[in-house]
Write an enzyme that holds these catalytic residues in place. Structure first.
Site, PDB file in Angstrom:
ATOM      1  N   HIS A  82       0.837  -1.211   0.000  1.00 12.74           N
ATOM      2  CA  HIS A  82       0.000   0.000   0.000  1.00 12.74           C
ATOM      3  C   HIS A  82       0.873   1.261   0.000  1.00 12.74           C
ATOM      4  CE1 HIS A  82      -3.327  -2.617   2.005  1.00 12.74           C
ATOM      5  NE2 HIS A  82      -3.056  -2.991   0.775  1.00 12.74           N
ATOM      6  N   ASP A 249      -3.345  -2.578  -5.048  1.00 11.55           N
ATOM      7  CA  ASP A 249      -2.315  -3.576  -4.736  1.00 11.55           C
ATOM      8  C   ASP A 249      -1.390  -3.811  -5.940  1.00 11.55           C
ATOM      9  OD1 ASP A 249      -2.946  -4.203  -2.098  1.00 11.55           O
ATOM     10  OD2 ASP A 249      -4.195  -5.925  -2.619  1.00 11.55           O
ATOM     11  N   HIS A 272      -0.859 -10.802  -5.144  1.00  7.60           N
ATOM     12  CA  HIS A 272       0.557 -10.457  -4.937  1.00  7.60           C
ATOM     13  C   HIS A 272       1.503 -11.467  -5.587  1.00  7.60           C
ATOM     14  CE1 HIS A 272      -1.012  -7.518  -2.249  1.00  7.60           C
ATOM     15  NE2 HIS A 272      -1.434  -8.403  -1.368  1.00  7.60           N
TER      16      HIS A 272
HETATM   17 ZN    ZN Z   1      -3.887  -4.600  -0.295  1.00  2.00          ZN
END
Ligand code: ZN
Length: 311
Positions: A82, A249, A272
């Site tokens: 973030h 993200d 991710h």
């Molecule tokens: Zn996040």
């Protein structure tokens, strides 16, 4: 010339880590041109520098974690995405981030608090050309099949735009916008993306806590969803807050490349891990990318010179 940027002054933040629940202090400091973004674990007996690089990423299971050289056994900083997203959104190239624990504070679960913090410190233009990582040919990573299929892709584009599609088969999420398209050159990152919060399901909380995860999580820093609905009293900040958070993200995950990408990113149900895999695949192919800068600002993608007005 499109110039590199750092902070004008030192700024600080205090909060708790989402996963560790630990209290943590951040001190963000200006850094010289071509430093990049460097975390410094100042709580260790001898401070350890952890440069933000694609190959420093050592864990992507719940958040993006970095360690020196990507060594999972080394000193680490968790949940950097973030803050990295805010740095990309404001066009910050060079920064030291002193941190007193192994996890970036979650603050309100979005990047809006980081944007406010960085903007309050002021943006300093530096006497060095800003570099971008230009994608020259398409790369794609895919995982799973059928209902478990997910993919992420980068294609050449003069600018940085992102498209993300979610699919959770959950009533509360299906009722919201499933796809978000965002162009970084629009200058609307702070307004349209930064306020989107992370989210979690009550059914996962017990299992995660037993593994020592989300110990700092609460409705103050996440959207919490049970089997049917959003539990936060104030509801959502955007109609499509979940998909927007995935864009937030992705911007942070890709910024570990050290430079803003000139590319069109798209993903279906990625996260991710897939984002880092995509970046590694791109950077492993010397033919697929190059670093570029813009001696003539007029040749930079539309909106890139104004990402964060310097004062
Ligand atoms: Zn996040």
């Amino acid at each position: 010339m499109l110039q590199q940027r750092t902070l004008k002054t030192i700024t600080r933040a205090v909060g708790v880590g989402l996963h560790s629940g630990q209290r943590v202090e951040l001190t963000l400091r200006p850094a010289a041109p071509d430093t990049g973004i460097v975390f410094r674990r100042v709580d260790l007996p001898v401070p350890v520098d952890i440069p933000v690089r694609f190959d420093s990423v050592s864990d992507t299971r719940m958040a993006s974690t970095i360690s020196p050289g990507g060594d999972p056994g080394g000193p680490k900083v968790q949940t950097i995405e973030h803050l990295m997203s805010a740095c990309c959104g404001l066009g910050l190239d060079n920064l030291y981030i002193d941190i007193t624990a192994d996890e970036v504070p979650i603050l309100d679960g979005s990047s809006a608090s980081f944007v406010f913090l960085l903007q309050s410190a002021g943006i300093q233009l530096q006497n060095a050309p800003k570099k971008f990582l230009r994608v020259k040919k398409a790369v794609e990573v895919r995982e799973g099949e059928g209902a478990r299929l997910m993919w992420a892709r980068l294609e050449p584009f003069h600018g940085f735009k992102l498209s993300f599609q979610i699919e959770f088969n959950h009533p509360a999420l299906d009722a919201t916008g499933q796809q978000v398209v965002f162009d970084m050159g629009s200058g609307t990152y702070a307004r349209e993306i930064a306020r989107a919060r992370t989210f979690g399901f009550t059914r996962d909380v017990e299992a995660m806590r037993s593994r020592g995860l989300t110990l700092g999580g609460s409705m103050d820093n996440a959207i919490v969803i049970d089997d049917y609905r959003v539990l936060n009293a104030d509801g959502l900040r955007y109609d499509d807050e979940f998909a927007k958070h995935k864009i937030l993200d992705a911007i942070g995950d890709l910024y570990v490349a050290g430079h803003t990408l000139l590319a069109a990113y798209s993903s279906f149900k990625g996260g991710h891990a897939l984002n880092n895999k995509l970046l590694r695949q791109l950077l492993a192919d010397a033919e697929a990318w190059e670093l570029v800068s813009f001696a003539d600002t007029a040749e930079a993608p539309r909106g890139f010179a104004e990402l964060a007005p310097a004062w």
